[in-house]
Enzyme design. Structure first.
Site, PDB file in Angstrom:
ATOM      1  N   ASP A  89       4.996  31.553 -39.831  1.00  0.00           N
ATOM      2  CA  ASP A  89       4.359  32.620 -39.229  1.00  0.00           C
ATOM      3  C   ASP A  89       3.309  33.603 -40.022  1.00  0.00           C
ATOM      4  O   ASP A  89       3.499  33.967 -40.671  1.00  0.00           O
ATOM      5  CB  ASP A  89       5.571  33.827 -38.955  1.00  0.00           C
ATOM      6  CG  ASP A  89       4.997  34.946 -38.221  1.00  0.00           C
ATOM      7  OD1 ASP A  89       3.798  34.855 -37.643  1.00  0.00           O
ATOM      8  OD2 ASP A  89       5.475  35.817 -37.877  1.00  0.00           O
ATOM      9  N   GLY A  90       2.371  32.756 -39.907  1.00  0.00           N
ATOM     10  CA  GLY A  90       0.842  33.106 -40.664  1.00  0.00           C
ATOM     11  C   GLY A  90      -0.227  33.691 -39.609  1.00  0.00           C
ATOM     12  O   GLY A  90      -1.157  34.383 -40.180  1.00  0.00           O
ATOM     13  N   LYS A  91      -0.127  33.673 -38.289  1.00  0.00           N
ATOM     14  CA  LYS A  91      -1.062  34.292 -37.581  1.00  0.00           C
ATOM     15  C   LYS A  91      -2.567  33.661 -37.860  1.00  0.00           C
ATOM     16  O   LYS A  91      -3.449  34.442 -37.989  1.00  0.00           O
ATOM     17  CB  LYS A  91      -0.897  35.864 -37.369  1.00  0.00           C
ATOM     18  CG  LYS A  91       0.474  35.845 -37.093  1.00  0.00           C
ATOM     19  CD  LYS A  91       0.806  37.413 -36.909  1.00  0.00           C
ATOM     20  CE  LYS A  91       1.910  37.842 -36.433  1.00  0.00           C
ATOM     21  NZ  LYS A  91       3.184  37.754 -36.996  1.00  0.00           N
ATOM     22  N   ARG A  92      -2.510  32.267 -38.386  1.00  0.00           N
ATOM     23  CA  ARG A  92      -3.762  31.969 -38.522  1.00  0.00           C
ATOM     24  C   ARG A  92      -4.818  31.467 -37.679  1.00  0.00           C
ATOM     25  O   ARG A  92      -4.325  31.638 -36.354  1.00  0.00           O
ATOM     26  CB  ARG A  92      -3.524  30.331 -39.367  1.00  0.00           C
ATOM     27  CG  ARG A  92      -2.512  30.442 -40.765  1.00  0.00           C
ATOM     28  CD  ARG A  92      -3.105  31.408 -41.615  1.00  0.00           C
ATOM     29  NE  ARG A  92      -2.505  31.055 -42.983  1.00  0.00           N
ATOM     30  CZ  ARG A  92      -1.745  31.965 -43.597  1.00  0.00           C
ATOM     31  NH1 ARG A  92      -1.580  33.096 -43.150  1.00  0.00           N
ATOM     32  NH2 ARG A  92      -1.260  31.567 -44.796  1.00  0.00           N
TER      33      ARG A  92
END
Lengths: 270, 270
Positions: A89-92
């Site tokens: 979960d890094g919202k890249r």
């Protein structure tokens, strides 16, 4: 097997829609572990892996560990049985040649089964993450926080932006490996999104500490088949106790949540 | 000194608006360096540091280096003179308690002067990055890629989403440390954004390889005082040569770009 089928089969086998967020702040773990996030995660996973369909690791918490972060992340992933879905979960999301670098880091090196991606930069920023059908991408639609109102709820042609994200995601989902993120703190909107995308996975954070409601998240977030919602809790499970019994207490909290989800799944009304 | 004043003073002292993007792919560096991104960056910085106001490091390229990534990033930052602005380009952003972890990693540990942040999650996802007035935050408005049309250009009340981002950013800019990202590939839109935010920094990527135009980026991106545009090029400078002369060629390319920017600044018409 594409990501959507894979998630479905894991949820069937584990009889669980629960995802535990391993978003670990070393200042909050029991003092007898002396700040070892690796040991904390090992114990949490050992105590809860039969309760979940997925673990979600928020990358920020690992980056904040500095030079130990990468190793802590890699070791944690090793503790997780390969039959359970891991979500990075890094919202890249970045221009194409840059997103390819994130793909290398998250899918090829760390080996996550799925990632979260911020949709703001559009299709070519997302496409590199979609190339392997068995790897999943959860696009942010309506996030669980207050700030979701600032842009995500803006109306375009009578429809909020996050629904446009859902509709474009549906169109882009040719490999059946896209899902959405919709916060548990927005149950009515979750119901609307599920109606727009009847067969896509939806990652639903915000249960527990953030105040989201399990019952409505399950009722509104599941498909007609009663699956593909991924109900995520983190702090309420990880920090159920800060004593030596933290792993047992985490298990108890996780089991309670799993059963609450199960009861909501079995209720006939929608 | 707040970030905006600081950027202005660095641009005045260096007489430069140029920012070099250290987005290094080890497969593209000269073979005699045998894949050492640290050595490549050291030589590039040594050859170009008197030409720039800033270096931008895209975090994806460092994460893709695996376990060596964090060390490569930290060492690269050490090579950069402290008088030059460093930008950690990760397009981060998450719920408040998570953004705080990114703040720890990027500002407190690595010590970046500024970061890029994706605005999609709204004010509370951005606020943790804004707490120190001397550290800057560049919010994505209109990015340089094709996919910018998918959501960023959607019209809300007759105004594209990226202009709403600009206007909210302006309202949130109480510490004078917010800037925007507008791609050089969109000159007309850049002109409109500059009219909306006459005194905010604008980071302008997309020069060189991506085809953006230096002249218009400078003319449209600068303030009335002729500054606060940060004109960013990466691949066209880094890979100007793949031979042993790569650093000299990078310098030559950087100098050419710096002078082109300077000529555009000195032209009277806007």
């Amino acid at each position: 097997m594409n990501f959507t089928e894979r998630l479905r089969s894991v949820q069937r086998r584990t009889k669980s829609l629960l995802c535990i967020g391993l978003d670990v702040d070393p200042r909050l773990i029991p003092s007898h572990l002396r700040g070892s996030v690796i040991e904390f995660n090992r114990r949490i996973i050992e105590a809860t892996h039969d309760l979940v369909c997925s673990y979600k690791l928020n990358l920020a918490f690992y980056e904040a560990l500095g030079s130990k972060g990468g190793d802590t992340l890699a070791k944690t992933l090793e503790f997780i049985p390969s039959s359970i879905i891991t979500i990075g979960d890094g919202k890249r999301g970045d221009i194409g040649n840059t997103s390819e670098q994130y793909v290398k880091a998250l899918f090829d090196d760390f080996g996550f089964d799925a990632v979260t991606v911020n949709p703001y930069m559009g299709h070519d920023s997302i496409e590199p993450f979609l190339r392997k059908p068995e790897r999943g991408v959860f696009l942010l639609a309506l996030t669980s926080n207050q700030g979701s109102k600032d842009f995500q709820r803006m109306k375009i042609a009578n429809r909020p932006l996050y629904e446009h994200v859902a509709l474009k995601a549906k169109r882009w989902n040719v490999k059946q490996n896209i899902g959405l993120v919709v916060g548990a703190t927005h149950p009515r909107e979750l119901k609307r999104v599920r109606a727009l995308v009847p067969a896509m996975p939806i990652l639903i954070p915000g249960i527990g500490k953030q105040g989201g409601d399990v019952w409505r998240s399950v009722q509104y977030g599941c498909t007609r088949e009663g699956d593909l919602a991924v109900i995520t809790a983190s702090r309420s499970i990880l920090y159920a106790s800060r004593g030596k019994d933290f792993a047992q207490k985490a298990r108890r909290e996780g089991l309670k949540m799993k059963m609450e989800i199960q009861r909501a799944r079995e209720l006939p009304s929608k």
